[in-house]
Design a protein around this motif. Structure first.
Motif, PDB file in Angstrom:
ATOM      1  N   SER A   1      -3.485  -4.180   1.428  1.00 49.06           N
ATOM      2  CA  SER A   1      -4.252  -3.800   2.604  1.00 49.06           C
ATOM      3  C   SER A   1      -3.858  -4.645   3.809  1.00 49.06           C
ATOM      4  O   SER A   1      -3.702  -4.135   4.930  1.00 49.06           O
TER       5      SER A   1
ATOM      6  N   MET B   1      -2.113  -3.569   7.470  1.00 48.41           N
ATOM      7  CA  MET B   1      -2.721  -3.941   8.746  1.00 48.41           C
ATOM      8  C   MET B   1      -1.700  -4.560   9.694  1.00 48.41           C
ATOM      9  O   MET B   1      -1.808  -4.410  10.915  1.00 48.41           O
ATOM     10  N   LYS B   2      -0.700  -5.253   9.152  1.00 51.21           N
ATOM     11  CA  LYS B   2       0.352  -5.813   9.999  1.00 51.21           C
ATOM     12  C   LYS B   2       1.105  -4.714  10.744  1.00 51.21           C
ATOM     13  O   LYS B   2       1.602  -4.930  11.849  1.00 51.21           O
ATOM     14  N   TRP B   3       1.172  -3.553  10.134  1.00 49.73           N
ATOM     15  CA  TRP B   3       1.841  -2.402  10.743  1.00 49.73           C
ATOM     16  C   TRP B   3       0.860  -1.526  11.526  1.00 49.73           C
ATOM     17  O   TRP B   3       1.231  -0.441  11.970  1.00 49.73           O
ATOM     18  N   GLU B   4      -0.369  -2.019  11.640  1.00 41.91           N
ATOM     19  CA  GLU B   4      -1.440  -1.252  12.301  1.00 41.91           C
ATOM     20  C   GLU B   4      -1.660   0.086  11.610  1.00 41.91           C
ATOM     21  O   GLU B   4      -1.858   1.122  12.242  1.00 41.91           O
ATOM     22  N   ARG B   5      -1.629   0.015  10.285  1.00 41.35           N
ATOM     23  CA  ARG B   5      -1.908   1.190   9.460  1.00 41.35           C
ATOM     24  C   ARG B   5      -3.147   0.893   8.618  1.00 41.35           C
ATOM     25  O   ARG B   5      -3.293  -0.216   8.090  1.00 41.35           O
ATOM     26  N   TYR B   6      -4.010   1.877   8.501  1.00 43.70           N
ATOM     27  CA  TYR B   6      -5.248   1.692   7.751  1.00 43.70           C
ATOM     28  C   TYR B   6      -5.428   2.866   6.784  1.00 43.70           C
ATOM     29  O   TYR B   6      -6.242   3.761   7.007  1.00 43.70           O
TER      30      TYR B   6
ATOM     31  N   VAL C   1       5.670   2.690   5.163  1.00 45.91           N
ATOM     32  CA  VAL C   1       5.468   2.905   6.602  1.00 45.91           C
ATOM     33  C   VAL C   1       6.681   3.600   7.202  1.00 45.91           C
ATOM     34  O   VAL C   1       6.552   4.504   8.041  1.00 45.91           O
TER      35      VAL C   1
ATOM     36  N   LYS D   1       6.898   7.247   9.109  1.00 46.67           N
ATOM     37  CA  LYS D   1       7.437   7.453  10.460  1.00 46.67           C
ATOM     38  C   LYS D   1       8.486   8.557  10.480  1.00 46.67           C
ATOM     39  O   LYS D   1       8.564   9.342  11.426  1.00 46.67           O
TER      40      LYS D   1
END
Length: 347
Positions: free
Chosen positions: A292, A296-301, A340, A344
């Motif tokens: 998790s 969050m480092k990738w701004e993914r939730y 991620v 993309k």
């Protein structure tokens, strides 16, 4: 930058030479010369801190802030499943940096645990908190077992290298940090020269090594840690209530008896290692937290089900107990980055 360094060194040498000349004149000049010399030296140090040390790394508080509070925050936010590490490490460092405590030896710690439990991660956080440049600081010295000390017949050469590096490092900066990774991959006897150096007042030329820190990282005793933890959990103890005392003797005995750089080592025989710190094997909930945090480092939730599905492919459990992840959080960073990237590309 080199010209600036030469300039300030020249000022220092001039001050020292001037003091020496004055001291030859007569007894009265002795005190005058000493005062002038010390004043010049103080002026040199002040000038250096305000100029040269503002643009390059120096052995001072600006370059080595020793921010234990920052380390505490990093451990709290970024390290999972390691309550013993958080408790013992912060206390050990706070005591080491406390000016009211007059220690006569360096702080020496040995980290133990299976891969992926956070040993390297924590060592890097220590460097990041203590030094302005983190692991890139020239006062942080790191060695890898398989790269630096792997050939058994070269043990005497490795001993000479370690002795030289430690003496030179502490001479340059008493607040040096030495990290020895993959200790279990090193041949026995590699640390024999170090044993005398980190003992009480044992450095040559009256060097003060009491402010230095030595950290050993090892997979040694990982199995023993897992067995002890599984036994205690099955007896109904809560993981968060388990104390360091349940593991200390296990780690010391395993380090001394199992193959690796600490086998039959003088560091252990002379009781030079201050803290044996266990990194407990991670359970599924801890790997979930790692995953998790990486998203969050990738701004993914992502939804919980997405992470659960990913963990089913990633986690394998130890055969002995079926409780602990065999790789911990070691592969999570790359797995998440790949997910991620795939996301993309599909947009």
């Amino acid at each position: 930058m080199r010209y600036a360094q030469v300039f300030y060194i020249s000022i220092y040498l001039l001050a020292v030479s001037f003091k020496d000349v004055l001291c030859i004149v007569d007894p009265v000049s002795l005190s005058i010369g000493a005062g002038v010399g010390l004043g010049a030296l103080y002026g040199f140090n002040f000038m250096k801190d305000q100029t040269y040390c503002r643009v390059t790394e120096c052995c001072n508080e600006r370059s080595i802030p020793g921010n234990i509070g920052n380390l505490r925050d990093m451990l709290q936010k970024r390290l999972y499943g390691q309550h013993i590490v958080k408790q013992q490490l912060i206390s050990a460092l706070e005591a080491h940096f406390n000016p009211r405590i007059s220690s006569r030896k360096p702080l020496v710690m040995s980290f133990h645990g299976t891969p992926g439990t956070g040993k390297n991660f924590v060592a890097e956080m220590i460097a990041e908190a203590l030094y302005e440049k983190g692991t890139k600081s020239r006062f942080v010295h790191k060695y890898m077992g398989r790269l630096d000390f792997s050939v058994e017949k070269n043990v005497h050469i490795y001993n000479q290298r370690i002795y030289r590096d430690v003496v030179e490092g502490i001479t340059e900066c008493p607040r040096s940090l030495f990290i020895f990774d993959e200790v279990d991959k090193m041949p026995p006897g590699v640390f024999e020269s170090l044993a005398s150096l980190v003992d009480y007042n044992a450095l040559p030329n009256k060097l003060d090594g009491s402010k230095a820190i030595f950290i050993f990282l090892s997979n040694l005793a990982g199995v023993q840690i897992s067995d002890q933890l599984a036994k205690m959990l099955k007896n109904g103890e809560l993981r968060e209530n388990i104390k360091l005392s349940a593991f200390e003797q296990i780690l010391e005995k395993a380090s001394y008896n199992l193959d690796g750089g600490l086998k039959k080592a003088g560091l252990i025989e002379q009781h030079v290692i201050d803290h044996y710190i266990p990194f407990l094997p991670l359970e599924k909930k801890h790997v979930y937290q790692c995953t998790s945090a990486e998203f969050m480092k990738w701004e993914r939730y992502p939804h919980k089900q997405v992470i659960e599905a990913m963990l089913q492919e990633v986690i394998t459990y130890d055969r002995a107990h079926g409780l602990f992840s065999t790789s911990g959080c070691k592969t999570i960073e790359k797995k998440v980055a790949t997910e991620v990237w795939i996301e993309k590309q599909s947009v």
